[in-house]
Design a protein around this motif. Structure first.
Motif, short mmCIF file in Angstrom:
data_model
loop_
_atom_site.label_atom_id
_atom_site.label_comp_id
_atom_site.label_asym_id
_atom_site.label_seq_id
_atom_site.Cartn_x
_atom_site.Cartn_y
_atom_site.Cartn_z
N VAL A 1 70.56 36.79 -9.45
CA VAL A 1 70.62 38.25 -9.37
C VAL A 1 71.99 38.68 -8.88
N ARG B 1 63.53 35.10 -4.08
CA ARG B 1 63.68 35.87 -5.31
C ARG B 1 64.17 37.27 -4.97
N GLY C 1 65.55 41.34 -7.02
CA GLY C 1 65.70 42.17 -8.21
C GLY C 1 66.46 43.43 -7.89
N ALA D 1 63.60 37.78 -9.90
CA ALA D 1 64.21 36.55 -10.42
C ALA D 1 64.68 35.69 -9.25
#
Length: 161
Positions: free
Chosen positions: A66, A81, A83, A61
């Protein structure tokens, strides 16, 4: 003849000097390189969660969405990004993570402490593996945090034990 060869050398010298600083294109892969221990890399249906001995396809994401715990040691850059995934290891041992993308990898123990990596390296060309990171881990529950990549998904394989 000597004059002709000297002339060719003088013409070619500036071009050769200019090319020294240029990166060479990656070699064309004619066959995949198999990394010992990761013979199952990319084979079978990938799992959507982190699983020992299998290739996992993990969705990442936007980093600002996050919840990294503990927080990252480095601030995410725009567009990066990440996770957070869990894994339970049955026994202590040496564990290796292979990643399809260049990314930061933090392994967090049950006390919320970052585990130090034992080694890390780039994956070989034509293997599909961008990075390999080794850890000495006890059995138990761990949180694995991925960050610092622009990729929306990352392929991960964990081996060891």
């Amino acid at each position: 003849m000597k004059t002709f060869l000297l002339g060719l050398a003088l013409i070619a010298a500036p071009a050769a000097a200019q090319m020294q600083g240029m990166a060479m294109p990656a070699p064309a892969c004619t066959a995949p390189v198999i990394v010992p221990g990761f013979e199952g890399w990319g084979k079978g249906a990938p799992t959507p969660q982190l699983k020992l001995g299998a290739t996992s396809s993990l969705v990442l994401a936007p980093a600002e969405a996050v919840k990294f715990s503990p927080p990252l040691n480095r601030a995410p850059q725009p567009g990066q990004r990440g996770g957070v995934y869990g894994i339970t290891l049955d026994k202590p041992g040496s564990y290796r993570f292979a990643l399809s993308e260049g990314a930061w990898l933090d392994v967090i123990n049950g006390k919320g402490e970052r585990m130090p990596s034992a080694a890390h390296m780039h994956g070989p060309a034509c293997s599909g593996i961008a990075k390999i990171v080794d850890y000495q881990l006890d059995g138990g529950v761990y949180v694995v945090q991925f960050s610092g990549t622009m990729a929306p998904k990352i392929q991960v394989m964990l081996i060891g034990g």
